[in-house]
Design a protein around this motif. Structure first.
Motif, PDB file in Angstrom:
ATOM      1  N   PRO A 189       4.091  -5.640   7.147  1.00  0.00           N
ATOM      2  CA  PRO A 189       4.781  -4.669   6.167  1.00  0.00           C
ATOM      3  C   PRO A 189       5.043  -3.407   6.930  1.00  0.00           C
ATOM      4  CG  PRO A 189       2.849  -5.686   4.924  1.00  0.00           C
ATOM      5  CD  PRO A 189       2.752  -6.116   6.660  1.00  0.00           C
ATOM      6  N   LEU A 190       4.145  -2.745   7.338  1.00  0.00           N
ATOM      7  CA  LEU A 190       4.409  -1.241   7.967  1.00  0.00           C
ATOM      8  C   LEU A 190       5.714  -1.236   8.766  1.00  0.00           C
ATOM      9  CD1 LEU A 190       1.077   0.146   8.285  1.00  0.00           C
ATOM     10  CD2 LEU A 190       2.657   1.109   6.927  1.00  0.00           C
ATOM     11  N   LEU A 191       5.847  -2.205   9.555  1.00  0.00           N
ATOM     12  CA  LEU A 191       7.012  -2.303  10.637  1.00  0.00           C
ATOM     13  C   LEU A 191       8.199  -2.502   9.968  1.00  0.00           C
ATOM     14  CD1 LEU A 191       5.434  -4.730  13.214  1.00  0.00           C
ATOM     15  CD2 LEU A 191       5.621  -2.150  13.349  1.00  0.00           C
ATOM     16  N   LYS A 192       8.444  -3.097   8.616  1.00  0.00           N
ATOM     17  CA  LYS A 192       9.320  -2.943   7.878  1.00  0.00           C
ATOM     18  C   LYS A 192       9.772  -1.797   7.285  1.00  0.00           C
ATOM     19  CE  LYS A 192       9.132  -5.958   4.958  1.00  0.00           C
ATOM     20  NZ  LYS A 192       9.127  -6.785   3.849  1.00  0.00           N
ATOM     21  N   TYR A 234      -9.873   0.034   3.108  1.00  0.00           N
ATOM     22  CA  TYR A 234      -8.964  -0.639   3.939  1.00  0.00           C
ATOM     23  C   TYR A 234      -7.791   0.497   3.938  1.00  0.00           C
ATOM     24  CZ  TYR A 234     -11.444  -5.173   2.834  1.00  0.00           C
ATOM     25  OH  TYR A 234     -11.975  -5.896   2.821  1.00  0.00           O
ATOM     26  N   TRP A 235      -7.992   1.209   5.036  1.00  0.00           N
ATOM     27  CA  TRP A 235      -7.004   2.162   5.411  1.00  0.00           C
ATOM     28  C   TRP A 235      -7.019   2.519   6.833  1.00  0.00           C
ATOM     29  CZ3 TRP A 235      -8.115   7.302   7.124  1.00  0.00           C
ATOM     30  CH2 TRP A 235      -9.823   7.502   7.516  1.00  0.00           C
ATOM     31  N   ASP A 236      -5.779   3.257   7.196  1.00  0.00           N
ATOM     32  CA  ASP A 236      -5.601   3.526   8.795  1.00  0.00           C
ATOM     33  C   ASP A 236      -4.818   4.675   8.915  1.00  0.00           C
ATOM     34  OD1 ASP A 236      -5.947   2.676  11.379  1.00  0.00           O
ATOM     35  OD2 ASP A 236      -5.279   0.855  11.218  1.00  0.00           O
ATOM     36  N   CYS A 237      -5.055   5.126  10.146  1.00  0.00           N
ATOM     37  CA  CYS A 237      -4.089   6.328  10.877  1.00  0.00           C
ATOM     38  C   CYS A 237      -3.063   5.718  11.490  1.00  0.00           C
ATOM     39  CB  CYS A 237      -5.017   7.284  11.347  1.00  0.00           C
ATOM     40  SG  CYS A 237      -5.969   8.040  10.256  1.00  0.00           S
ATOM     41  N   HIS A 238      -1.922   6.328  11.657  1.00  0.00           N
ATOM     42  CA  HIS A 238      -1.198   5.953  12.508  1.00  0.00           C
ATOM     43  C   HIS A 238      -0.207   7.170  13.506  1.00  0.00           C
ATOM     44  CE1 HIS A 238      -1.017   2.033  10.759  1.00  0.00           C
ATOM     45  NE2 HIS A 238      -1.242   2.667   9.656  1.00  0.00           N
ATOM     46  N   SER A 239      -0.334   7.077  14.789  1.00  0.00           N
ATOM     47  CA  SER A 239       0.004   8.118  15.450  1.00  0.00           C
ATOM     48  C   SER A 239       0.563   7.661  16.875  1.00  0.00           C
ATOM     49  CB  SER A 239      -1.211   9.217  16.096  1.00  0.00           C
ATOM     50  OG  SER A 239      -2.167   8.164  16.622  1.00  0.00           O
ATOM     51  N   GLY A 271       0.757  -1.146  -0.003  1.00  0.00           N
ATOM     52  CA  GLY A 271      -0.023  -0.016   0.072  1.00  0.00           C
ATOM     53  C   GLY A 271       0.885   1.147   0.097  1.00  0.00           C
ATOM     54  N   LEU A 272       0.336   2.234   0.442  1.00  0.00           N
ATOM     55  CA  LEU A 272       0.816   3.592   0.268  1.00  0.00           C
ATOM     56  C   LEU A 272       0.699   4.146   1.887  1.00  0.00           C
ATOM     57  CD1 LEU A 272      -0.589   5.519  -2.737  1.00  0.00           C
ATOM     58  CD2 LEU A 272       1.991   4.502  -2.462  1.00  0.00           C
ATOM     59  N   VAL A 273       2.038   4.773   2.134  1.00  0.00           N
ATOM     60  CA  VAL A 273       1.812   5.630   3.480  1.00  0.00           C
ATOM     61  C   VAL A 273       2.110   6.756   3.535  1.00  0.00           C
ATOM     62  CG1 VAL A 273       4.312   4.671   4.277  1.00  0.00           C
ATOM     63  CG2 VAL A 273       2.558   5.419   5.883  1.00  0.00           C
ATOM     64  N   ALA A 274       1.407   7.930   3.866  1.00  0.00           N
ATOM     65  CA  ALA A 274       1.596   9.311   3.796  1.00  0.00           C
ATOM     66  C   ALA A 274       1.716   9.987   5.087  1.00  0.00           C
ATOM     67  CB  ALA A 274       0.443  10.072   3.038  1.00  0.00           C
ATOM     68  N   ARG A 275       2.813  10.891   5.170  1.00  0.00           N
ATOM     69  CA  ARG A 275       2.958  11.403   6.498  1.00  0.00           C
ATOM     70  C   ARG A 275       2.462  12.866   6.391  1.00  0.00           C
ATOM     71  NH1 ARG A 275       8.979  13.384   7.557  1.00  0.00           N
ATOM     72  NH2 ARG A 275       8.131  14.995   8.873  1.00  0.00           N
ATOM     73  N   ILE A 326      -1.017   8.032   7.462  1.00  0.00           N
ATOM     74  CA  ILE A 326      -1.974   7.437   6.708  1.00  0.00           C
ATOM     75  C   ILE A 326      -1.550   6.377   6.053  1.00  0.00           C
ATOM     76  CG2 ILE A 326      -4.087   7.610   5.475  1.00  0.00           C
ATOM     77  CD1 ILE A 326      -4.714  10.258   6.729  1.00  0.00           C
ATOM     78  N   SER A 327      -2.198   5.172   5.931  1.00  0.00           N
ATOM     79  CA  SER A 327      -1.790   4.372   5.134  1.00  0.00           C
ATOM     80  C   SER A 327      -2.899   3.639   4.624  1.00  0.00           C
ATOM     81  CB  SER A 327      -1.185   2.977   6.131  1.00  0.00           C
ATOM     82  OG  SER A 327      -2.041   2.440   6.731  1.00  0.00           O
ATOM     83  N   ILE A 328      -2.923   3.371   3.162  1.00  0.00           N
ATOM     84  CA  ILE A 328      -4.131   2.896   2.360  1.00  0.00           C
ATOM     85  C   ILE A 328      -3.509   1.596   1.806  1.00  0.00           C
ATOM     86  CG2 ILE A 328      -5.748   3.375   0.468  1.00  0.00           C
ATOM     87  CD1 ILE A 328      -5.758   6.451   1.030  1.00  0.00           C
TER      88      ILE A 328
END
Lengths: 206, 507
Positions: free
Chosen positions: A158-161, A50-55, A25-29, A175-177
């Motif tokens: 995958p995000l943790l990598k 299928y998306w999420d926010c990370h904080s 996916g994509l991750v935007a800062r 934000i990841s989609i």
């Protein structure tokens, strides 16, 4: 991994298909909680699923902005508490008041205690242990239920990598989609995230 | 905080500023010296990440380890020989063992009060102190758990406390307060541990993401459970945290009530008192807060956490100590009043004997340390003086230990029949066990300080004004955390330490 570059508009659907296969996916800062929240509202309105926010901490009001429905955890915990209370009563009344046998892994028999003339089924004396078992089962269900609903532990993701994403637990907002979202198109989604004010949009490989 | 800085909304509260001043219409800042989340992370994590620790840590660890050794010797000697090695006699069949048990369980209560009750009351200042107060709870309950375990004499039968099917077809007696105690304390320990661990997960993820060594990455990564700050996770996490706080609140009140039932349900004058449950709970919170101050004062000095555990936090804790100290003082006087008012001669004798009998010295240590000296906290100068609060908190620790000693020993030593009166004299095993428990506590607490985040990083960030998406600084387009600049322009920017991001290759 690679910084998102605006692809040419001639990208054929076939090549998008192959890139989706390798792309998680994509991750935007985003710069701060305020921008994260505005962007989250826009992503929800755009119809992504299928998306999420990370904080690094829970951002107040983000669940509303994202349209997260309230968890059913409290209902489950109530059930566990009621079970704990019942279990406490059954345990004490069986072991201290009756002499029949039941199968609980092995055959066990109750043992009626007569202590200082108290009634065999002395409910008031059983209240403290019933209370403690109510709390114990509720608390354990709260903790393990929360982890189960969150599908944790999930030691590989995958995000943790993804390099740079580690700051999501420090001071950055993402934000990841996911590529599996029906609306996901690497170019279009990337442009969309850029237009929301993301300072960088990167591809996450699976 | 001056009015102008508040109106600007983006000036950083200066490091070491006095945030104890009450100014109507303004919230006192709880995090000083920075308006930056990264600085907070650095301040907490550098304790665990730094290759060495202050020399004082090694000294304290060495002393604790020696005391722990003394505990090991004393407990082994007890188990191999029998409870006769303690100074117990007939009628004083409970003395140091149960005194230590009640003392340590009481210490634990402040941790749960801070983490659960203050959370429900939305006391945001709790975030600076809740992590290590909860750790204190867990280690204190571990210390407490030793004493009922070893005082049963035949330690190898300690499992008889639990309802386990056995070949004798016998069960525990659930009408006994001693069994309620088993359930209350073991539930308390389990729930405190779960609460603490759930709170730790996001901070362990922070440590995981910053760790450079493989062992650290693996260990923190394993216990962080793959936490990635997801908003969907945070949603369930916050609900779970609220539920745990709501469950822990009645639990903590029940635990010391049940401990007090061990005494109150018996017929002994001096124990058979209806005031015991609230009196014990107030005393527990009193002693626990004193222990938090005793631990927080050196910890914030040693590990450079003065901007996170600010003077306001300490001031608030000292106010709680003052209030609960007054409650305890009220309970002491009410016990005397009821002894007189009940007209029961045994009750009256017990209380006069407590104050003027063979244990008069213990009684007056208790009254001076618990009721008289905490009154100094009425003065703000005392509440905000580090040496004064440290000494007073030690007094409270001593006083609360003596409170339990007075209740247990003086009531037992002089009961109904003068022919059976006796005096309790502790042996070296009693004293080694008591001091050894402090060693166990110290070892666990010092290891916690070294290897786990001492302050709840995520929670502290969430009470900073910058964490609010509607913070006025953002409305002005003040991009606070994006980009490389850490300075904030304000007059206090020069006082900030220049933290460098330790990881290479980060934008």
């Amino acid at each position: 991994m690679t910084t998102f570059a605006t692809p040419s508009s001639t990208t054929a659907p076939a090549s998008t298909e192959t890139s989706v296969a390798q792309t998680w996916g994509l991750v935007a800062r985003f710069a701060n909680p305020a921008e994260l929240m505005h962007a989250a509202e826009a992503v929800r309105k755009a119809g992504y699923r299928y998306w999420d926010c990370h904080s690094p901490f829970p951002v107040h009001g983000i669940d509303h902005a994202m349209g997260i429905s309230r968890t059913i955890l409290p209902v489950v915990v109530f059930g566990a508490g009621a079970a704990g209370c019942t279990l406490g009563f059954l345990l004490q009344s069986f072991t201290n008041s009756y002499d029949f046998s039941i199968w609980a892994m092995v055959w066990v028999t109750g043992y009626p205690f007569l202590i200082s003339g108290k009634p065999l089924l002395s409910f008031p004396a059983f209240v403290p242990v019933m209370f403690e078992l109510t709390i114990l089962l509720s608390a354990l269900t709260t903790a393990f239920g929360m982890l189960a609903f969150n599908q944790l532990p999930e030691l590989y993701h995958p995000l943790l990598k993804h390099p740079g994403f580690g700051r999501a637990t420090d001071d950055r907002f993402f934000i990841s989609i996911e590529a599996r979202d029906p609306q996901f198109l690497r170019s279009k989604t990337g442009e969309f995230l850029k237009s929301l004010g993301a300072s960088s949009v990167e591809v996450v490989e699976s | 905080m001056s009015a102008s800085s508040s109106m600007q909304g983006n000036t950083v509260p200066a490091s070491g500023m006095d945030n104890t001043i009450e100014s109507p219409g303004q919230r006192a800042p709880l995090v000083l010296g920075t308006g930056d989340f990264h600085t907070v992370t650095n301040q907490v994590c550098r304790v665990t990440e730094h290759p060495s620790v202050p020399m004082a840590w090694y000294v304290a660890f060495g002393v604790s380890l020696m005391l722990l050794g003394a505990l090991g010797i004393a407990v082994n000697y007890l188990i191999f020989t029998g409870v006769g090695v303690w100074g117990l006699n007939n009628p004083v069949m409970w003395a140091f063992d149960i005194t230590n048990f009640v003392f340590w369980v009481g210490i634990g209560h402040a941790g749960t009060l801070i983490s659960a009750i203050l959370f429900l009351f939305r006391q945001k200042w709790r975030t600076g102190i809740n992590r290590f107060a909860e750790a204190m709870t867990i280690f204190a309950v571990i210390c407490a758990g030793i004493f009922p375990g070893i005082h049963v004499g035949r330690v190898w039968f300690a499992y008889w406390l639990f309802p386990i099917p056995n070949q004798m077809e016998m069960w525990p007696q659930f009408r006994s307060p001693l069994l309620w105690d088993v359930f209350a304390v073991s539930t308390y320990f389990t729930v405190s541990l779960v609460f603490w661990y759930i709170g730790l997960i996001p901070d362990l993820a922070t440590l995981r993401d910053r760790a450079k060594g493989t062992i650290q990455q693996f260990a923190y990564g394993l216990f962080a459970l793959g936490w990635r700050g997801s908003a969907r996770h945070w949603h369930r996490y916050e609900v779970a945290y609220l539920l745990l706080a709501a469950l822990a609140t009645p639990l903590v009140l029940s635990v010391h009530s049940v401990v007090s039932f061990d005494f109150a349900v018996s017929q002994l004058p001096g124990w058979h008192t209806t005031i015991f449950p609230p009196y014990f709970v107030a005393g527990a919170i009193f002693s626990g807060f004193a222990m938090v101050v005793t631990l927080a004062v050196p910890a914030r000095e040693l590990f450079g956490l003065k901007d996170l555990i600010t003077m306001r936090h300490l001031d608030n804790m000292n106010k709680v100590i003052l209030v609960t100290g007054c409650m305890v003082g009220y309970a002491y006087s009410m016990e005397f009043f009821i002894a007189w008012y009940s007209g029961a001669p045994y009750e009256q004798f017990t209380f006069i004997n407590r104050a003027f009998g063979q244990y008069w010295w213990a009684y007056w240590i208790m009254v001076s340390c618990n009721v008289i000296t905490p009154q100094l906290f009425w003065f703000k100068k005392v509440r905000t003086s580090i040496p004064a609060m440290f000494v007073l908190s030690l007094f409270v620790n001593v006083g609360m230990w003596f409170e339990r000693y007075v209740i247990i020993v003086s009531s037992l030593a002089n009961d109904f029949l003068p022919t059976s009166w006796d005096e309790f004299i502790p042996t070296w095993v009693d004293i080694a066990t008591m001091l050894g428990a402090f060693g166990l506590f110290g070892v666990l607490f010092l290891l916690f300080c070294r290897y786990l985040p001492m302050i709840a990083i995520a929670e502290v960030k969430s009470v900073m004004p910058e964490a609010n998406p509607h913070w006025e600084g953002y409305a002005k387009g003040h991009a606070h955390h994006g980009g490389a600049h850490h300075g904030h322009g304000g007059a206090s920017a020069g006082s900030q330490p220049a933290f460098q991001d330790p990881r290479p290759g980060q934008p």
